[in-house]
Design an enzyme around this catalytic site. Structure first.
Site, short mmCIF file in Angstrom:
data_model
loop_
_atom_site.label_atom_id
_atom_site.label_comp_id
_atom_site.label_asym_id
_atom_site.label_seq_id
_atom_site.Cartn_x
_atom_site.Cartn_y
_atom_site.Cartn_z
N TYR A 197 -41.29 -29.68 3.31
CA TYR A 197 -40.50 -28.55 2.78
C TYR A 197 -39.55 -29.83 1.89
O TYR A 197 -38.82 -29.55 0.58
CB TYR A 197 -39.63 -28.34 3.71
CG TYR A 197 -38.00 -27.00 3.08
CD1 TYR A 197 -38.19 -26.31 2.75
CD2 TYR A 197 -36.91 -27.69 2.71
CE1 TYR A 197 -37.06 -25.09 1.85
CE2 TYR A 197 -36.18 -27.12 2.14
CZ TYR A 197 -36.40 -26.08 2.18
OH TYR A 197 -34.73 -24.93 1.83
N SER A 201 -32.01 -27.51 -3.33
CA SER A 201 -31.97 -27.02 -1.22
C SER A 201 -30.79 -29.13 -1.59
O SER A 201 -31.75 -30.01 -2.92
CB SER A 201 -32.99 -27.42 -1.05
OG SER A 201 -32.99 -27.47 -0.24
#
Length: 683
Positions: free
Chosen positions: A573, A560
């Site tokens: 996360y 990401s």
């Protein structure tokens, strides 16, 4: 409007081809003769419709038929240059074609056109080939099909390579035996004929059923000999565990010359054959029917160790046997090749037999690998029938070579379309039932890969796989990537489905999107278990298989932009994504010596189609940014340099490039797919 003759031919073909006792997949051909209108003259013209090259009877459609004018077909007899030049006649068939479209005429076209019968079937039934490959096949044919007052109903035709001369031979035999309903083709199969489609089909079935019944009634009960001590089938769980452990090594050996996809079979037919004393002798004789050995090679490679041999000992011996197999195949090629022969096509086995475990078959794609295994099962059935009544005596290696390296066969191979970018590759994609994972799996399948859809939800995984095609294209498996045993089992399923694994996409993920003070230890552990630990476990299990294959590979992490960008309220996360990003670098260094590339993709927020966003992440992120959730995709787009929303398909595009043939020298790289987020630029 379709000619009724064609309608009947298609129906007959489909019925015959649907039952494996009649013929193998893509084996045999059928024809019908009749009249139609010449669109130029308006006159009636005699035509023959015959299954074209490369088709399958069970699924035959009108477009799979070649249509020829019978007057021109029969006129070829007058210009036939003789058996030494009969290959030229295949090109001549093109000058007999009627109309446009349709399939290319096959080598068996002459058999159908020259035989004086309205309908002709040529099939490869196991029972018929058993008689055809028996040492005393001609005598058996006379005994089985009688020579009473009405004469012999089925006539023996000595082995001859398929072609124009064989068509002439069968035509002459039919003319000399008006009472005959068909013939046994030595070493090959059967041919039957009739005045109507119904009569032809009935006669084909009569020949097959009569041969099968005779073998059943008169054959000895132990055609493969007694049980060989220690060679019986392992218990099912142990059998499949050993198969999974051996499969990557076997696939690597079978892919020495060119990459192959694999298929595993542990059917009772195979296991019983390998448990019997005569299996080494019979396997060494190879297959006989051309349709068989063109897909299985002239003979299989057989592990000569008992069923309880350890995996390590089996692997050591398989590697030794592989060297011997390659040397033997090269000797076979050298002994029979001429200056005009095509180059050797590869010396690796397409069938590998492991006592107590089963059969591993290989091909350029899953369907070809599966069909090769089915053909070897046909060959086992043929050997059983021949040995029940007589001695199995296939055609000679010289004749096998003439067909395997036939100029016409080479021309057929050259006509095949170029393989797609990911052909022969086996991809294992986690979290692939939806979102980014599903987009990547879909694109990989479209580019020719075999795909394993791995997901926590088995039903969704199977549904997603079914959307991509048959199990020759994709399978769905269940996996909790945070559990080592579950990961190992899922990789084993991939290996047993397609032979091994070449490409892994670590995509499974989730996010709870909470600020530091609201993030619990459970929240932290869950996200790290799935993404950091899960990626590690999947990469570890897949790397074992890749290293055993010695074919290189790709491991791809869907990380990401958050791996390098410090966004708000996202501690667990983003930390997990940073962990994944560094795994890419670490594994790229460690696995490079094995030819395994490891790369990553850093998407921006993918809203549409995302399982993570649909599960509450989207609502939380929208709340963080003070916007409505339905506007989240546009919000992400507007904060990028390109002002474009990132979709799952954009991530899939990057995955295809990174794992494709144009990026063979790139490893340890992270590719941003974020439409330009300056704060996430790599440094």
């Amino acid at each position: 409007m379709t000619n009724p003759v064609v309608t009947d031919l298609i129906s007959r073909s489909n019925r015959l081809g649907a039952d494996p006792k009649n013929t193998n997949y893509a084996g045999g051909n059928t024809s019908a003769k009749g009249a139609d209108t010449d669109p130029v003259t308006g006159d009636a013209v005699e035509l023959m419709w015959v299954k074209g090259s490369g088709g399958d009877l069970g699924t035959l459609q009108e477009k799979g038929l070649a249509v020829l004018r019978l007057d021109r077909m029969r006129a070829l007899v007058d210009v036939y240059p003789g058996v030494e030049r009969e290959d030229e006649m295949v090109a001549a068939f093109d000058y007999c074609l009627h109309g446009k479209g349709g399939a290319a005429p096959s080598i068996d076209t002459a058999m159908h056109g020259l035989v004086d019968a309205a309908h002709v079937d040529h099939l490869h039934p196991d029972a018929g080939i058993a008689i055809a490959t028996a040492a005393d096949g001609e005598e058996l044919t006379q005994k089985i099909f009688g020579d009473g007052a009405g004469g012999q109903t089925v006539v023996w035709v000595p082995w001859r390579r398929p072609g124009f001369q064989l068509g002439l031979d069968i035509a002459a035999i039919k003319a000399a035996n008006p009472q005959a309903i068909g013939c046994i083709l030595g070493g090959h199969g059967i041919t039957a004929w009739g005045d109507t489609s119904e009569e032809c089909e009935a006669r084909s079935l009569e020949i097959i059923e009569t041969a099968a019944a005779y073998i059943q009634e008169h054959g000895r009960p132990d055609p493969f000999g007694g049980e060989l001590a220690g060679y019986g089938a392992l218990e099912a769980t142990a059998r499949r565990a050993k198969a999974a452990a051996l499969s990557p090594t076997i696939r690597g050996l079978a892919s020495t010359d060119r990459p192959m996809v694999g298929h595993f079979t542990d059917s009772e037919v195979v296991l019983d054959f390998l448990s019997r004393a005569e299996h080494p002798r019979l396997a060494a004789l190879g297959t006989s029917c051309p349709d068989h050995f063109l897909r299985t090679k002239v003979r299989p490679m057989v592990l000569d160790l008992p069923a309880d041999a350890s995996v390590d000992d089996s692997i050591t011996r398989l590697k030794e046997l592989h060297e011997e197999y390659r040397a033997d195949y090269q000797a076979y090629y050298d002994a029979h090749a001429t200056d005009e022969s095509p180059a050797i096509r590869g010396a690796d086995p397409l069938i590998v037999l492991v006592p107590g475990v089963g059969m591993f078959s290989f091909g350029a794609n899953k369907q070809t690998a599966r069909v090769a295994g089915e053909f070897y099962v046909n060959a086992i059935n043929v050997m059983r029938g021949a040995e029940s009544l007589s001695t199995y005596t296939p055609i000679s290696d010289a004749e096998k070579f003439r067909i395997e390296y036939w100029a016409l066969e080479e021309a057929k191979l050259q006509r095949m379309p170029a393989p797609k970018s990911h052909a022969t590759r086996v991809a294992f994609v986690t979290g692939a039932a939806s979102g980014i994972g599903n987009a990547i799996a879909t694109r990989l399948a479209a580019e020719g890969a075999c795909v394993v859809i791995a997901d926590l939800d088995l039903d969704k995984a199977r549904d997603a796989a079914a959307e991509l095609g048959s199990t020759d294209v994709a399978v769905g498996v269940q996996v909790d990537v945070s559990k080592p045993d579950a990961v190992a089992a899922a990789i084993d399923e991939a290996v047993l489905a397609f032979g091994g694994v070449d490409l892994v996409v670590n995509n499974a993920g989730l996010s709870l999107s909470k600020p530091l003070l609201e993030t619990t230890e459970k929240d932290w552990d869950l996200q790290h278990d799935v993404m950091a630990k899960g990626s590690f476990l999947v990469s570890q299990a897949a790397a074992r298989a890749m290293i055993a294959q010695q074919m290189g590979g790709d491991i791809l992490y869907i990380a990401s932009k958050n791996a390098v960008f410090a966004g708000p309220s996202n501690i667990a996360y983003s930390a997990t994504k940073a962990d994944q990003a560094h795994q890419v670098r670490l594994l790229a260094v460690e696995l490079g010596e094995h030819g395994i590339k490891v790369n990553g993709i850093n998407p921006d927020g993918v809203v549409r189609g995302s399982g993570i966003f649909a599960g509450g992440w989207g609502a939380n992120r929208a709340k963080t940014y003070g916007i409505d959730e339905e506007n989240l995709g546009e919000f992400y787009a507007q904060r990028t340099i390109l002002k474009r929303e990132v979709l799952p398909e954009h991530v899939a595009n990057a995955a295809i490039v990174l794992t494709g043939p144009d990026m063979t020298h790139t490893t340890g790289l992270h590719v941003p797919v974020d439409a330009g987020v300056a704060a996430a630029f790599l440094r």
